[in-house]
Design a protein around this motif. Structure first.
Motif, PDB file in Angstrom:
ATOM      1  N   ARG A 121       0.832  -1.208   0.000  1.00 54.36           N
ATOM      2  CA  ARG A 121       0.000   0.000   0.000  1.00 54.36           C
ATOM      3  C   ARG A 121       0.865   1.256   0.000  1.00 54.36           C
ATOM      4  O   ARG A 121       0.551   2.230  -0.674  1.00 54.36           O
ATOM      5  CB  ARG A 121      -0.932  -0.012   1.211  1.00 54.36           C
ATOM      6  N   ASP A 122       1.973   1.239   0.766  1.00 53.25           N
ATOM      7  CA  ASP A 122       2.909   2.373   0.764  1.00 53.25           C
ATOM      8  C   ASP A 122       3.368   2.654  -0.664  1.00 53.25           C
ATOM      9  O   ASP A 122       3.396   3.795  -1.103  1.00 53.25           O
ATOM     10  CB  ASP A 122       4.161   2.052   1.593  1.00 53.25           C
ATOM     11  N   ASP A 123       3.737   1.585  -1.379  1.00 48.31           N
ATOM     12  CA  ASP A 123       4.239   1.749  -2.744  1.00 48.31           C
ATOM     13  C   ASP A 123       3.185   2.377  -3.630  1.00 48.31           C
ATOM     14  O   ASP A 123       3.455   3.317  -4.367  1.00 48.31           O
ATOM     15  CB  ASP A 123       4.658   0.391  -3.329  1.00 48.31           C
ATOM     16  N   ARG A 124       1.943   1.845  -3.546  1.00 45.24           N
ATOM     17  CA  ARG A 124       0.886   2.396  -4.390  1.00 45.24           C
ATOM     18  C   ARG A 124       0.610   3.856  -4.027  1.00 45.24           C
ATOM     19  O   ARG A 124       0.424   4.690  -4.901  1.00 45.24           O
ATOM     20  CB  ARG A 124      -0.399   1.573  -4.246  1.00 45.24           C
ATOM     21  N   ASP A 125       0.596   4.149  -2.729  1.00 51.32           N
ATOM     22  CA  ASP A 125       0.285   5.513  -2.279  1.00 51.32           C
ATOM     23  C   ASP A 125       1.373   6.523  -2.671  1.00 51.32           C
ATOM     24  O   ASP A 125       1.074   7.666  -3.005  1.00 51.32           O
ATOM     25  CB  ASP A 125       0.103   5.554  -0.752  1.00 51.32           C
ATOM     26  N   THR A 126       2.646   6.095  -2.625  1.00 51.64           N
ATOM     27  CA  THR A 126       3.729   7.045  -2.903  1.00 51.64           C
ATOM     28  C   THR A 126       4.029   7.147  -4.395  1.00 51.64           C
ATOM     29  O   THR A 126       4.550   8.144  -4.852  1.00 51.64           O
ATOM     30  CB  THR A 126       5.031   6.656  -2.167  1.00 51.64           C
ATOM     31  N   GLN A 127       3.706   6.099  -5.145  1.00 50.25           N
ATOM     32  CA  GLN A 127       4.081   6.095  -6.559  1.00 50.25           C
ATOM     33  C   GLN A 127       2.993   6.574  -7.507  1.00 50.25           C
ATOM     34  O   GLN A 127       3.243   6.755  -8.690  1.00 50.25           O
ATOM     35  CB  GLN A 127       4.557   4.695  -6.971  1.00 50.25           C
ATOM     36  N   ARG A 128       1.771   6.790  -7.003  1.00 50.31           N
ATOM     37  CA  ARG A 128       0.718   7.198  -7.931  1.00 50.31           C
ATOM     38  C   ARG A 128       0.990   8.621  -8.437  1.00 50.31           C
ATOM     39  O   ARG A 128       1.621   9.435  -7.762  1.00 50.31           O
ATOM     40  CB  ARG A 128      -0.657   7.088  -7.283  1.00 50.31           C
ATOM     41  N   ALA A 129       0.453   8.910  -9.625  1.00 46.64           N
ATOM     42  CA  ALA A 129       0.726  10.194 -10.274  1.00 46.64           C
ATOM     43  C   ALA A 129      -0.012  11.351  -9.608  1.00 46.64           C
ATOM     44  O   ALA A 129       0.511  12.456  -9.482  1.00 46.64           O
ATOM     45  CB  ALA A 129       0.343  10.113 -11.746  1.00 46.64           C
ATOM     46  N   THR A 130      -1.248  11.110  -9.179  1.00 44.68           N
ATOM     47  CA  THR A 130      -2.059  12.182  -8.595  1.00 44.68           C
ATOM     48  C   THR A 130      -1.991  12.169  -7.079  1.00 44.68           C
ATOM     49  O   THR A 130      -2.252  11.140  -6.458  1.00 44.68           O
ATOM     50  CB  THR A 130      -3.539  12.023  -9.010  1.00 44.68           C
ATOM     51  N   SER A 131      -1.655  13.311  -6.499  1.00 41.78           N
ATOM     52  CA  SER A 131      -1.588  13.445  -5.037  1.00 41.78           C
ATOM     53  C   SER A 131      -0.888  12.276  -4.355  1.00 41.78           C
ATOM     54  O   SER A 131      -1.457  11.642  -3.479  1.00 41.78           O
ATOM     55  CB  SER A 131      -2.986  13.607  -4.451  1.00 41.78           C
ATOM     56  N   PRO A 132       0.348  11.986  -4.745  1.00 44.59           N
ATOM     57  CA  PRO A 132       1.051  10.897  -4.072  1.00 44.59           C
ATOM     58  C   PRO A 132       1.289  11.237  -2.598  1.00 44.59           C
ATOM     59  O   PRO A 132       1.278  12.416  -2.230  1.00 44.59           O
ATOM     60  CB  PRO A 132       2.372  10.806  -4.824  1.00 44.59           C
ATOM     61  N   LEU A 133       1.465  10.196  -1.806  1.00 49.18           N
ATOM     62  CA  LEU A 133       1.729  10.404  -0.382  1.00 49.18           C
ATOM     63  C   LEU A 133       3.101  11.043  -0.218  1.00 49.18           C
ATOM     64  O   LEU A 133       4.119  10.431  -0.517  1.00 49.18           O
ATOM     65  CB  LEU A 133       1.698   9.052   0.335  1.00 49.18           C
ATOM     66  N   LYS A 134       3.121  12.284   0.226  1.00 50.46           N
ATOM     67  CA  LYS A 134       4.380  12.946   0.564  1.00 50.46           C
ATOM     68  C   LYS A 134       4.072  14.152   1.452  1.00 50.46           C
ATOM     69  O   LYS A 134       2.977  14.719   1.364  1.00 50.46           O
ATOM     70  CB  LYS A 134       5.142  13.360  -0.695  1.00 50.46           C
TER      71      LYS A 134
END
Ligand code: CDP
Length: 218
Positions: free
Chosen positions: A178-191
């Motif tokens: 889930r971390d990977d999906r959340d940080t790697q997505r193009a729109t509003s990535p987790l950061k």
């Protein structure tokens, strides 16, 4: 004007618990934005919508018939009149929530619904992109993090308390996926937002994190 406090971070960092405590202490409203993504995932499942079909899932998101019923310390969540408070916390829903959250159209469909939570006297917004996308003007932004192992450990204890049989290795794997999906997505990535304070809760108690956050608010 309405005070907004954003608490973003990865799964299991303690955002949910802390957001609730901060909101209670200050008498503010609470936005559990993750619940909205969970509701989209659950609703799509119930309506037999293909999770790979972004437009169809976005339509589910814009039509979401949801009610947050707050009484004292507990919030009941209703989807089309049905109490889904527990159902949206299942691991399968967690996984699917992070899948639908990667769709830009789904995020766009939920944007205004989230902004509408900002009401007097204030709001504590819990999520991944509260400080970066939904409330960029927030007065206080916290990015709450912890090691993947510590986060898996917490989830393990939570699930155990509920009597759910879980495997620690599986949990660490799920959290990292889930971390990977959340940080790697193009729109509003987790950061973290540029102006967020970063709090690492790996070796802090809930009380210590709460006090740290309240200190930033003052
Ligand atoms: O409680 P936990 O942190 O595990 O999950 P949650 O906060 O309920 O969020 C469920 C899923 O929704 C996350 O895995 C994210 O992929 C997504 N989410 C998001 O993309 N943006 C948000 N503001 C909140 C959640």
């Amino acid at each position: 004007s309405v005070v907004v406090i954003t608490i973003d971070g990865p799964s299991g960092a303690g955002k949910g618990t802390l957001s609730q405590l901060v909101a209670k202490r200050l008498g503010y409203h609470l936005l559990d934005s993750g619940a909205l993504y969970r509701l989209v995932a659950l609703s799509a499942y119930k309506l037999n919508v293909n999770l790979q079909d972004e437009q169809a899932v976005a339509d589910v998101a814009s039509k979401l018939d949801v009610k947050f019923d707050v009484t004292g310390d507990t919030t009941k969540i209703f989807l089309a009149g049905e109490n889904v408070t527990d159902a949206i916390r299942q691991e399968a829903v967690s996984m699917n929530a992070s899948v639908v959250a990667a769709y830009p159209k789904v995020r766009a469909a939920l944007l205004q619904r989230q902004k509408d939570f900002a009401q007097a006297p204030g709001l504590v917004a819990d999520g991944r992109d509260m400080g970066t996308t939904v409330f960029p003007q927030a007065q206080v932004k916290v990015f709450l993090t912890a090691s993947a192992e510590a986060r898996a450990e917490r989830r393990f204890k939570q699930l155990q308390q509920k009597g759910v049989a879980v495997n620690m290795e599986e949990l660490v794997k799920d959290i990292k996926a889930r971390d990977d999906r959340d940080t790697q997505r193009a729109t509003s990535p987790l950061k973290p937002a540029d102006d967020a304070v970063i709090l690492d809760s790996t070796s802090l108690t809930i009380e210590q994190v709460l006090n740290a956050i309240l200190a930033y608010v003052r």
